[in-house]
Enzyme design. Structure first.
Site, PDB file in Angstrom:
ATOM      1  N   TYR A  79      23.490  -2.757  -5.370  1.00 50.33           N
ATOM      2  CA  TYR A  79      23.699  -2.306  -3.992  1.00 50.33           C
ATOM      3  C   TYR A  79      24.179  -0.864  -4.003  1.00 50.33           C
ATOM      4  O   TYR A  79      25.067  -0.513  -4.779  1.00 50.33           O
ATOM      5  CB  TYR A  79      24.744  -3.168  -3.275  1.00 50.33           C
ATOM      6  CG  TYR A  79      24.108  -4.079  -2.258  1.00 50.33           C
ATOM      7  CD1 TYR A  79      23.350  -3.556  -1.220  1.00 50.33           C
ATOM      8  CD2 TYR A  79      24.259  -5.459  -2.340  1.00 50.33           C
ATOM      9  CE1 TYR A  79      22.742  -4.382  -0.292  1.00 50.33           C
ATOM     10  CE2 TYR A  79      23.650  -6.292  -1.404  1.00 50.33           C
ATOM     11  CZ  TYR A  79      22.890  -5.753  -0.382  1.00 50.33           C
ATOM     12  OH  TYR A  79      22.295  -6.557   0.523  1.00 50.33           O
TER      13      TYR A  79
ATOM     14  N   GLU B 265      24.466   1.241  -0.786  1.00 49.15           N
ATOM     15  CA  GLU B 265      24.417   1.783   0.576  1.00 49.15           C
ATOM     16  C   GLU B 265      25.093   3.149   0.628  1.00 49.15           C
ATOM     17  O   GLU B 265      26.157   3.345   0.030  1.00 49.15           O
ATOM     18  CB  GLU B 265      25.091   0.808   1.557  1.00 49.15           C
ATOM     19  CG  GLU B 265      24.145  -0.315   1.943  1.00 49.15           C
ATOM     20  CD  GLU B 265      24.841  -1.545   2.445  1.00 49.15           C
ATOM     21  OE1 GLU B 265      25.854  -1.930   1.837  1.00 49.15           O
ATOM     22  OE2 GLU B 265      24.371  -2.109   3.440  1.00 49.15           O
TER      23      GLU B 265
ATOM     24  N   ASP C 260       3.006  12.351  10.382  1.00 51.97           N
ATOM     25  CA  ASP C 260       2.946  11.186   9.500  1.00 51.97           C
ATOM     26  C   ASP C 260       1.734  11.399   8.589  1.00 51.97           C
ATOM     27  O   ASP C 260       0.593  11.181   8.997  1.00 51.97           O
ATOM     28  CB  ASP C 260       2.802   9.919  10.351  1.00 51.97           C
ATOM     29  CG  ASP C 260       2.641   8.666   9.504  1.00 51.97           C
ATOM     30  OD1 ASP C 260       2.475   8.793   8.272  1.00 51.97           O
ATOM     31  OD2 ASP C 260       2.669   7.567  10.075  1.00 51.97           O
TER      32      ASP C 260
ATOM     33  N   THR D  53       3.922   7.376   3.397  1.00 48.38           N
ATOM     34  CA  THR D  53       4.095   6.280   2.454  1.00 48.38           C
ATOM     35  C   THR D  53       3.863   6.852   1.064  1.00 48.38           C
ATOM     36  O   THR D  53       3.249   7.909   0.897  1.00 48.38           O
ATOM     37  CB  THR D  53       3.077   5.151   2.712  1.00 48.38           C
ATOM     38  OG1 THR D  53       1.788   5.719   2.896  1.00 48.38           O
ATOM     39  CG2 THR D  53       3.455   4.341   3.934  1.00 48.38           C
TER      40      THR D  53
ATOM     41  N   LYS E 143      -0.260   5.161  -1.095  1.00 50.53           N
ATOM     42  CA  LYS E 143      -1.688   5.321  -0.789  1.00 50.53           C
ATOM     43  C   LYS E 143      -2.267   6.363  -1.750  1.00 50.53           C
ATOM     44  O   LYS E 143      -2.267   6.126  -2.947  1.00 50.53           O
ATOM     45  CB  LYS E 143      -1.866   5.699   0.682  1.00 50.53           C
ATOM     46  CG  LYS E 143      -1.352   4.587   1.634  1.00 50.53           C
ATOM     47  CD  LYS E 143      -1.656   4.893   3.077  1.00 50.53           C
ATOM     48  CE  LYS E 143      -1.273   3.738   3.989  1.00 50.53           C
ATOM     49  NZ  LYS E 143       0.108   3.831   4.493  1.00 50.53           N
TER      50      LYS E 143
ATOM     51  N   ARG F   8       5.013   0.822  -3.404  1.00 52.58           N
ATOM     52  CA  ARG F   8       4.981   0.602  -1.961  1.00 52.58           C
ATOM     53  C   ARG F   8       6.293   1.105  -1.358  1.00 52.58           C
ATOM     54  O   ARG F   8       7.375   0.641  -1.748  1.00 52.58           O
ATOM     55  CB  ARG F   8       4.832  -0.902  -1.720  1.00 52.58           C
ATOM     56  CG  ARG F   8       4.542  -1.336  -0.322  1.00 52.58           C
ATOM     57  CD  ARG F   8       3.917  -2.710  -0.344  1.00 52.58           C
ATOM     58  NE  ARG F   8       2.610  -2.618  -0.967  1.00 52.58           N
ATOM     59  CZ  ARG F   8       1.514  -2.175  -0.347  1.00 52.58           C
ATOM     60  NH1 ARG F   8       1.561  -1.839   0.926  1.00 52.58           N
ATOM     61  NH2 ARG F   8       0.362  -2.085  -0.986  1.00 52.58           N
TER      62      ARG F   8
HETATM   63  N1  DSN Z   1      -1.961  -0.521   6.863  1.00 49.21           N
HETATM   64  C1  DSN Z   1      -2.120   0.864   6.534  1.00 49.21           C
HETATM   65  C2  DSN Z   1      -3.557   1.262   6.472  1.00 49.21           C
HETATM   66  O1  DSN Z   1      -4.342   0.442   6.021  1.00 49.21           O
HETATM   67  O2  DSN Z   1      -3.918   2.370   6.821  1.00 49.21           O
HETATM   68  C3  DSN Z   1      -1.365   1.751   7.424  1.00 49.21           C
HETATM   69  O3  DSN Z   1      -0.039   1.354   7.453  1.00 49.21           O
END
Ligand code: DSN
Length: 421
Positions: free
Chosen positions: A60, A62, A206, A232, A235, A241
Protein backbone atom coordinates in the site's frame (compact mmCIF):
# COMPACT_ATOMS: atom_id res chain seq x y z
CA UNK A 1 17.70 -8.07 2.99
CA UNK A 2 16.94 -10.52 0.18
CA UNK A 3 18.90 -10.44 -3.02
CA UNK A 4 17.35 -7.80 -5.32
CA UNK A 5 17.07 -10.43 -8.04
CA UNK A 6 14.77 -12.56 -5.89
CA UNK A 7 11.31 -11.41 -6.95
CA UNK A 8 7.99 -13.19 -7.17
CA UNK A 9 8.25 -13.16 -10.94
CA UNK A 10 11.42 -15.21 -11.08
CA UNK A 11 10.72 -17.56 -8.17
CA UNK A 12 9.62 -20.82 -9.68
CA UNK A 13 5.96 -21.36 -8.92
CA UNK A 14 4.23 -24.72 -8.87
CA UNK A 15 0.69 -23.88 -10.00
CA UNK A 16 -2.07 -25.42 -7.90
CA UNK A 17 -5.08 -23.63 -9.38
CA UNK A 18 -5.63 -25.87 -12.37
CA UNK A 19 -8.82 -24.25 -13.65
CA UNK A 20 -7.27 -20.79 -13.57
CA UNK A 21 -3.99 -21.73 -15.23
CA UNK A 22 -5.79 -23.76 -17.88
CA UNK A 23 -7.65 -20.59 -18.92
CA UNK A 24 -4.41 -18.59 -18.91
CA UNK A 25 -2.82 -21.27 -21.08
CA UNK A 26 -5.73 -21.14 -23.50
CA UNK A 27 -5.52 -17.36 -23.69
CA UNK A 28 -1.78 -17.61 -24.36
CA UNK A 29 -2.47 -20.05 -27.20
CA UNK A 30 -5.23 -17.77 -28.53
CA UNK A 31 -2.91 -14.78 -28.66
CA UNK A 32 -0.12 -16.81 -30.30
CA UNK A 33 -2.48 -18.43 -32.82
CA UNK A 34 -4.49 -15.41 -33.96
CA UNK A 35 -3.58 -12.08 -35.51
CA UNK A 36 -4.64 -9.34 -33.11
CA UNK A 37 -6.17 -6.49 -35.09
CA UNK A 38 -8.00 -4.75 -32.23
CA UNK A 39 -6.54 -1.25 -32.52
CA UNK A 40 -6.34 -0.70 -28.76
CA UNK A 41 -4.41 -3.89 -27.95
CA UNK A 42 -0.74 -4.85 -28.05
CA UNK A 43 1.69 -7.49 -26.78
CA UNK A 44 3.95 -6.23 -23.97
CA UNK A 45 7.51 -7.37 -23.44
CA UNK A 46 8.23 -10.18 -20.96
CA UNK A 47 9.96 -7.62 -18.71
CA UNK A 48 6.79 -5.51 -18.53
CA UNK A 49 4.83 -8.61 -17.51
CA UNK A 50 7.53 -9.68 -15.05
CA UNK A 51 7.32 -6.31 -13.27
CA UNK A 52 3.58 -6.87 -12.76
CA UNK A 53 4.27 -10.26 -11.17
CA UNK A 54 6.49 -8.90 -8.38
CA UNK A 55 6.07 -8.37 -4.63
CA UNK A 56 5.18 -4.74 -5.36
CA UNK A 57 1.57 -5.93 -5.61
CA UNK A 58 1.66 -6.42 -1.83
CA UNK A 59 2.37 -2.80 -0.97
CA UNK A 60 0.00 0.00 0.00
CA UNK A 61 1.43 3.40 -0.93
CA UNK A 62 -1.37 5.97 -0.80
CA UNK A 63 0.09 9.39 -1.47
CA UNK A 64 3.14 10.26 -3.56
CA UNK A 65 6.90 9.61 -3.23
CA UNK A 66 8.20 11.18 -0.01
CA UNK A 67 4.63 11.84 1.21
CA UNK A 68 2.92 8.51 1.84
CA UNK A 69 0.25 7.48 4.32
CA UNK A 70 2.01 4.13 5.04
CA UNK A 71 5.45 3.11 6.28
CA UNK A 72 7.86 0.97 4.30
CA UNK A 73 7.52 2.94 1.07
CA UNK A 74 11.22 3.69 0.56
CA UNK A 75 11.60 1.26 -2.36
CA UNK A 76 8.27 1.83 -4.04
CA UNK A 77 9.16 5.53 -3.94
CA UNK A 78 12.18 4.69 -6.10
CA UNK A 79 9.91 2.81 -8.51
CA UNK A 80 7.39 5.63 -8.81
CA UNK A 81 10.14 8.24 -9.25
CA UNK A 82 11.67 6.15 -12.05
CA UNK A 83 8.27 5.89 -13.76
CA UNK A 84 7.53 9.61 -13.39
CA UNK A 85 10.98 10.73 -14.58
CA UNK A 86 10.84 8.44 -17.61
CA UNK A 87 7.29 9.54 -18.50
CA UNK A 88 8.37 13.20 -18.38
CA UNK A 89 11.40 12.50 -20.56
CA UNK A 90 9.39 10.42 -23.03
CA UNK A 91 6.71 13.07 -23.60
CA UNK A 92 8.84 16.19 -23.03
CA UNK A 93 6.62 17.27 -20.14
CA UNK A 94 7.60 18.91 -16.86
CA UNK A 95 5.07 16.97 -14.75
CA UNK A 96 3.69 13.43 -14.65
CA UNK A 97 1.27 11.36 -12.59
CA UNK A 98 1.67 7.61 -13.19
CA UNK A 99 -1.02 6.40 -10.78
CA UNK A 100 -4.28 6.35 -12.84
CA UNK A 101 -5.51 2.78 -13.05
CA UNK A 102 -6.96 3.37 -16.54
CA UNK A 103 -7.50 5.97 -19.24
CA UNK A 104 -11.00 6.69 -18.00
CA UNK A 105 -9.68 7.26 -14.47
CA UNK A 106 -7.05 9.59 -15.91
CA UNK A 107 -9.86 11.52 -17.61
CA UNK A 108 -11.87 11.64 -14.35
CA UNK A 109 -8.87 13.22 -12.61
CA UNK A 110 -8.16 15.63 -15.47
CA UNK A 111 -11.75 16.87 -15.63
CA UNK A 112 -11.89 17.21 -11.83
CA UNK A 113 -8.71 19.30 -11.97
CA UNK A 114 -9.77 21.51 -14.89
CA UNK A 115 -13.51 22.05 -14.32
CA UNK A 116 -16.23 22.21 -11.71
CA UNK A 117 -19.19 19.78 -11.80
CA UNK A 118 -21.79 20.93 -14.37
CA UNK A 119 -19.24 22.98 -16.32
CA UNK A 120 -19.44 22.76 -20.10
CA UNK A 121 -17.12 20.47 -22.04
CA UNK A 122 -16.79 20.19 -25.82
CA UNK A 123 -15.54 16.82 -27.11
CA UNK A 124 -15.59 14.56 -30.15
CA UNK A 125 -18.78 12.56 -30.67
CA UNK A 126 -18.53 8.87 -29.77
CA UNK A 127 -20.42 8.01 -32.97
CA UNK A 128 -17.70 9.73 -35.00
CA UNK A 129 -14.78 8.10 -33.21
CA UNK A 130 -14.65 9.72 -29.74
CA UNK A 131 -14.69 7.82 -26.44
CA UNK A 132 -17.19 6.94 -23.70
CA UNK A 133 -15.30 9.07 -21.17
CA UNK A 134 -15.70 12.11 -23.45
CA UNK A 135 -19.32 12.71 -22.49
CA UNK A 136 -21.41 9.55 -22.89
CA UNK A 137 -24.56 10.17 -20.81
CA UNK A 138 -24.03 7.03 -18.74
CA UNK A 139 -20.33 7.67 -18.14
CA UNK A 140 -19.11 9.86 -15.21
CA UNK A 141 -18.25 12.54 -17.78
CA UNK A 142 -21.78 12.87 -19.15
CA UNK A 143 -23.29 12.53 -15.68
CA UNK A 144 -21.23 15.26 -14.00
CA UNK A 145 -20.52 17.72 -16.84
CA UNK A 146 -22.56 19.32 -19.59
CA UNK A 147 -21.16 17.98 -22.86
CA UNK A 148 -21.62 19.02 -26.45
CA UNK A 149 -19.91 17.17 -29.26
CA UNK A 150 -18.19 18.01 -32.53
CA UNK A 151 -17.83 15.45 -35.29
CA UNK A 152 -16.30 14.76 -38.66
CA UNK A 153 -17.63 16.24 -41.91
CA UNK A 154 -19.96 14.06 -43.94
CA UNK A 155 -18.04 14.40 -47.21
CA UNK A 156 -14.43 14.13 -45.96
CA UNK A 157 -15.03 12.08 -42.79
CA UNK A 158 -12.35 14.28 -41.22
CA UNK A 159 -12.39 16.95 -38.54
CA UNK A 160 -12.71 20.47 -39.93
CA UNK A 161 -11.05 22.79 -37.42
CA UNK A 162 -13.17 25.75 -38.58
CA UNK A 163 -16.28 23.81 -37.56
CA UNK A 164 -14.71 22.88 -34.22
CA UNK A 165 -13.95 26.58 -33.67
CA UNK A 166 -17.54 27.56 -34.52
CA UNK A 167 -18.85 24.97 -32.02
CA UNK A 168 -16.48 26.28 -29.34
CA UNK A 169 -17.45 29.94 -29.95
CA UNK A 170 -21.12 29.04 -29.70
CA UNK A 171 -20.97 26.65 -26.71
CA UNK A 172 -18.32 28.54 -24.65
CA UNK A 173 -17.00 25.44 -22.90
CA UNK A 174 -14.79 25.49 -19.80
CA UNK A 175 -12.85 22.57 -21.29
CA UNK A 176 -12.26 21.34 -24.83
CA UNK A 177 -11.32 17.68 -25.19
CA UNK A 178 -9.38 16.39 -28.19
CA UNK A 179 -8.50 12.79 -28.95
CA UNK A 180 -10.34 9.75 -30.27
CA UNK A 181 -10.58 5.98 -30.22
CA UNK A 182 -11.59 5.45 -33.85
CA UNK A 183 -10.17 8.28 -35.96
CA UNK A 184 -7.50 7.40 -38.50
CA UNK A 185 -6.25 10.90 -39.31
CA UNK A 186 -3.73 13.19 -37.66
CA UNK A 187 -5.18 15.56 -35.07
CA UNK A 188 -4.15 19.22 -35.23
CA UNK A 189 -3.39 19.84 -31.55
CA UNK A 190 -1.93 23.30 -32.31
CA UNK A 191 -5.29 24.35 -33.81
CA UNK A 192 -7.13 22.91 -30.80
CA UNK A 193 -4.79 24.89 -28.53
CA UNK A 194 -5.47 28.13 -30.44
CA UNK A 195 -9.25 27.59 -30.29
CA UNK A 196 -9.11 26.87 -26.55
CA UNK A 197 -7.14 30.09 -25.98
CA UNK A 198 -9.56 32.11 -28.11
CA UNK A 199 -12.64 30.94 -26.18
CA UNK A 200 -10.97 30.92 -22.76
CA UNK A 201 -11.23 27.14 -22.33
CA UNK A 202 -8.71 24.63 -20.99
CA UNK A 203 -7.49 22.03 -23.49
CA UNK A 204 -7.51 18.40 -22.37
CA UNK A 205 -5.99 15.99 -24.89
CA UNK A 206 -6.67 12.28 -24.48
CA UNK A 207 -3.94 10.70 -26.61
CA UNK A 208 -4.71 7.13 -25.50
CA UNK A 209 -4.64 5.58 -28.96
CA UNK A 210 -1.67 7.43 -30.36
CA UNK A 211 0.56 7.67 -27.25
CA UNK A 212 3.12 5.27 -28.74
CA UNK A 213 3.11 7.15 -32.05
CA UNK A 214 3.73 10.44 -30.22
CA UNK A 215 6.51 8.78 -28.18
CA UNK A 216 7.98 7.33 -31.38
CA UNK A 217 7.81 10.62 -33.29
CA UNK A 218 5.08 9.58 -35.75
CA UNK A 219 2.39 12.00 -34.54
CA UNK A 220 2.97 15.61 -33.40
CA UNK A 221 2.87 15.91 -29.61
CA UNK A 222 -0.04 17.64 -27.90
CA UNK A 223 2.09 18.51 -24.84
CA UNK A 224 3.12 22.03 -25.99
CA UNK A 225 -0.52 22.94 -26.77
CA UNK A 226 -2.60 21.29 -24.02
CA UNK A 227 -3.19 22.14 -20.38
CA UNK A 228 -3.34 18.42 -19.60
CA UNK A 229 -2.60 15.28 -21.62
CA UNK A 230 -4.06 11.92 -20.55
CA UNK A 231 -3.40 8.51 -22.06
CA UNK A 232 -3.45 4.79 -21.56
CA UNK A 233 -0.17 2.93 -21.39
CA UNK A 234 -1.23 -0.34 -23.04
CA UNK A 235 -2.19 0.57 -26.61
CA UNK A 236 0.44 1.78 -29.09
CA UNK A 237 2.68 2.61 -26.09
CA UNK A 238 2.93 -1.16 -25.44
CA UNK A 239 3.05 -1.03 -21.66
CA UNK A 240 0.89 -2.57 -18.94
CA UNK A 241 -2.85 -1.86 -18.74
CA UNK A 242 -3.11 1.56 -17.07
CA UNK A 243 -3.29 5.35 -17.34
CA UNK A 244 -0.88 8.29 -17.31
CA UNK A 245 -1.25 12.07 -17.08
CA UNK A 246 1.36 14.63 -18.12
CA UNK A 247 1.38 18.43 -18.21
CA UNK A 248 3.78 21.34 -17.92
CA UNK A 249 2.28 23.52 -15.18
CA UNK A 250 3.20 22.68 -11.59
CA UNK A 251 -0.05 24.07 -10.18
CA UNK A 252 -2.14 22.10 -12.66
CA UNK A 253 -0.26 18.95 -11.62
CA UNK A 254 -0.95 19.75 -7.95
CA UNK A 255 -4.66 19.76 -8.78
CA UNK A 256 -4.29 16.55 -10.84
CA UNK A 257 -2.41 14.82 -8.03
CA UNK A 258 -5.15 15.49 -5.56
CA UNK A 259 -7.83 14.57 -8.14
CA UNK A 260 -6.14 11.18 -8.67
CA UNK A 261 -5.62 10.58 -4.93
CA UNK A 262 -7.73 11.04 -2.89
CA UNK A 263 -10.13 12.34 -5.56
CA UNK A 264 -10.79 9.22 -7.59
CA UNK A 265 -8.49 6.47 -6.37
CA UNK A 266 -7.02 4.96 -3.21
CA UNK A 267 -3.78 2.99 -3.16
CA UNK A 268 -1.77 3.03 -6.38
CA UNK A 269 -0.98 -0.29 -8.11
CA UNK A 270 2.78 -0.23 -7.47
CA UNK A 271 3.39 -3.40 -9.50
CA UNK A 272 1.70 -1.77 -12.51
CA UNK A 273 3.63 1.46 -11.97
CA UNK A 274 6.83 -0.64 -12.04
CA UNK A 275 5.70 -2.14 -15.35
CA UNK A 276 4.94 1.36 -16.67
CA UNK A 277 8.52 2.34 -15.76
CA UNK A 278 9.83 -0.63 -17.76
CA UNK A 279 7.64 0.26 -20.75
CA UNK A 280 8.69 3.92 -20.68
CA UNK A 281 12.35 2.85 -20.70
CA UNK A 282 11.63 0.62 -23.69
CA UNK A 283 9.85 3.47 -25.47
CA UNK A 284 12.83 5.77 -24.85
CA UNK A 285 15.05 3.37 -26.77
CA UNK A 286 15.61 4.32 -30.42
CA UNK A 287 14.20 0.96 -31.52
CA UNK A 288 10.77 2.21 -30.41
CA UNK A 289 10.78 4.95 -33.08
CA UNK A 290 11.46 2.23 -35.65
CA UNK A 291 8.50 0.27 -34.24
CA UNK A 292 6.18 3.30 -34.38
CA UNK A 293 7.18 4.00 -37.99
CA UNK A 294 6.53 0.38 -38.95
CA UNK A 295 3.10 0.46 -37.25
CA UNK A 296 2.10 3.40 -39.47
CA UNK A 297 3.69 1.96 -42.63
CA UNK A 298 1.84 -1.32 -42.04
CA UNK A 299 -1.48 0.45 -41.53
CA UNK A 300 -1.07 2.35 -44.79
CA UNK A 301 -0.36 -0.78 -46.81
CA UNK A 302 -3.20 -2.71 -45.17
CA UNK A 303 -5.64 0.13 -45.94
CA UNK A 304 -4.43 0.39 -49.55
CA UNK A 305 -4.75 -3.37 -50.06
CA UNK A 306 -8.30 -3.44 -48.65
CA UNK A 307 -9.33 -0.46 -50.78
CA UNK A 308 -7.91 -2.10 -53.90
CA UNK A 309 -10.09 -5.12 -53.13
CA UNK A 310 -13.30 -3.06 -52.96
CA UNK A 311 -13.64 -2.23 -49.27
CA UNK A 312 -14.19 1.42 -48.37
CA UNK A 313 -11.72 2.96 -45.94
CA UNK A 314 -13.37 5.75 -43.95
CA UNK A 315 -11.80 9.13 -44.88
CA UNK A 316 -9.91 7.38 -47.68
CA UNK A 317 -6.96 6.15 -45.66
CA UNK A 318 -4.95 6.38 -42.47
CA UNK A 319 -2.20 8.51 -40.95
CA UNK A 320 -1.84 6.41 -37.81
CA UNK A 321 -2.12 2.83 -36.51
CA UNK A 322 -5.78 2.22 -37.33
CA UNK A 323 -8.42 2.33 -40.00
CA UNK A 324 -12.19 2.10 -40.10
CA UNK A 325 -13.32 -0.26 -42.82
CA UNK A 326 -16.83 0.24 -44.18
CA UNK A 327 -18.01 -3.31 -44.96
CA UNK A 328 -21.33 -2.36 -46.55
CA UNK A 329 -19.86 -2.75 -50.09
CA UNK A 330 -19.67 -6.48 -49.18
CA UNK A 331 -23.35 -6.39 -48.08
CA UNK A 332 -22.30 -7.14 -44.49
CA UNK A 333 -22.74 -5.43 -41.14
CA UNK A 334 -19.77 -4.78 -38.90
CA UNK A 335 -21.06 -7.49 -36.57
CA UNK A 336 -21.12 -10.05 -39.40
CA UNK A 337 -17.64 -9.01 -40.52
CA UNK A 338 -16.23 -9.30 -36.98
CA UNK A 339 -17.67 -12.83 -36.72
CA UNK A 340 -16.42 -13.93 -40.14
CA UNK A 341 -12.92 -12.62 -39.41
CA UNK A 342 -12.94 -14.25 -35.98
CA UNK A 343 -13.71 -17.59 -37.62
CA UNK A 344 -10.39 -17.38 -39.50
CA UNK A 345 -8.39 -16.28 -36.43
CA UNK A 346 -8.32 -12.57 -37.25
CA UNK A 347 -9.51 -10.70 -34.14
CA UNK A 348 -11.06 -7.25 -34.51
CA UNK A 349 -14.11 -5.28 -33.39
CA UNK A 350 -17.20 -4.02 -35.15
CA UNK A 351 -17.34 -0.23 -35.12
CA UNK A 352 -19.73 2.54 -36.06
CA UNK A 353 -18.64 4.53 -39.08
CA UNK A 354 -19.48 8.27 -39.23
CA UNK A 355 -23.18 8.86 -40.00
CA UNK A 356 -23.81 5.12 -39.61
CA UNK A 357 -27.31 3.89 -40.50
CA UNK A 358 -26.89 0.82 -38.29
CA UNK A 359 -27.11 0.78 -34.46
CA UNK A 360 -23.84 0.26 -32.47
CA UNK A 361 -24.78 -3.39 -31.81
CA UNK A 362 -24.54 -4.07 -35.57
CA UNK A 363 -22.53 -1.14 -37.00
CA UNK A 364 -21.40 -0.81 -40.62
CA UNK A 365 -17.69 -1.11 -40.10
CA UNK A 366 -14.81 -2.84 -38.41
CA UNK A 367 -11.85 -1.10 -36.80
CA UNK A 368 -8.47 -2.60 -37.64
CA UNK A 369 -5.15 -1.68 -36.01
CA UNK A 370 -1.55 -2.67 -36.64
CA UNK A 371 0.09 -2.08 -33.22
CA UNK A 372 0.01 -5.72 -32.05
CA UNK A 373 0.82 -7.40 -35.36
CA UNK A 374 3.78 -5.05 -35.82
CA UNK A 375 5.07 -6.03 -32.37
CA UNK A 376 5.12 -9.65 -33.50
CA UNK A 377 7.29 -8.65 -36.45
CA UNK A 378 4.96 -8.33 -39.44
CA UNK A 379 5.92 -5.93 -42.23
CA UNK A 380 4.45 -4.49 -45.45
CA UNK A 381 4.48 -7.74 -47.46
CA UNK A 382 2.48 -9.44 -44.68
CA UNK A 383 -0.02 -6.56 -44.76
CA UNK A 384 -0.69 -7.30 -48.44
CA UNK A 385 -1.29 -10.96 -47.56
CA UNK A 386 -3.48 -9.96 -44.63
CA UNK A 387 -5.51 -7.48 -46.66
CA UNK A 388 -6.17 -10.11 -49.28
CA UNK A 389 -7.19 -12.70 -46.66
CA UNK A 390 -9.63 -10.20 -45.13
CA UNK A 391 -11.08 -9.33 -48.54
CA UNK A 392 -11.30 -13.03 -49.54
CA UNK A 393 -13.39 -14.03 -46.51
CA UNK A 394 -15.55 -10.90 -46.49
CA UNK A 395 -16.32 -11.34 -50.21
CA UNK A 396 -17.45 -14.94 -49.64
CA UNK A 397 -18.42 -15.18 -45.98
CA UNK A 398 -20.22 -18.51 -46.31
CA UNK A 399 -17.60 -20.25 -48.45
CA UNK A 400 -16.06 -22.83 -46.10
CA UNK A 401 -13.20 -23.75 -48.39
CA UNK A 402 -12.06 -20.10 -48.52
CA UNK A 403 -12.33 -19.94 -44.71
CA UNK A 404 -10.36 -23.17 -44.27
CA UNK A 405 -7.60 -21.99 -46.59
CA UNK A 406 -7.33 -18.55 -44.98
CA UNK A 407 -7.37 -19.96 -41.42
CA UNK A 408 -4.57 -22.33 -42.39
CA UNK A 409 -2.47 -19.54 -43.89
CA UNK A 410 -3.08 -17.25 -40.90
CA UNK A 411 -1.96 -20.09 -38.59
CA UNK A 412 1.20 -20.62 -40.62
CA UNK A 413 2.09 -16.92 -40.42
CA UNK A 414 1.45 -16.89 -36.66
CA UNK A 415 3.78 -19.88 -36.19
CA UNK A 416 6.48 -18.09 -38.19
CA UNK A 417 6.15 -14.99 -36.00
CA UNK A 418 5.71 -16.16 -32.39
CA UNK A 419 5.03 -13.36 -29.90
CA UNK A 420 7.03 -14.69 -26.96
CA UNK A 421 10.04 -16.46 -28.52
N1 DSN B 1 -11.73 0.37 -25.33
C1 DSN B 1 -10.72 1.21 -25.91
C2 DSN B 1 -10.66 1.07 -27.39
O1 DSN B 1 -10.87 -0.04 -27.86
O2 DSN B 1 -10.39 2.02 -28.10
C3 DSN B 1 -10.85 2.61 -25.51
O3 DSN B 1 -10.89 2.69 -24.13
Amino acid sequence: MQSPSLTASNLSVRPTDEALWAAVGQETARQEGQLELIASENHTSREVMAAMGTVLTNKYAEGYPGKRYYGGCEFVDVVEDLARDRAKQLFGAAQANVQPHSGTQANIAALMALAKPRDRVLAMSLDHGGHLSHGHPKNFSGVFYEFKSYGVEKDTERLDMNRVREAALEFKPAVIMAGASAYSRGIDFAAFGAIAKEVGAKLLVDQAHIAGLVAGGKHPSPVPHADVVTMTTHKTLRGPRGGLIVCNDENVMKAINSAVFPGGQGGPFMHVIAAKAVAFREALDKSFAVYAAQVCANAKVLAETLAARGLRIVSGGTDNHLMLVDVTPMKLTGKDAENVLHSVDLTCNKNLIPYDQNPPSKASGVRLGTAAITTRGLKEAHMRQLGNWIADVLAEPTNTSVATRVRGEVGELCRSFPIYR
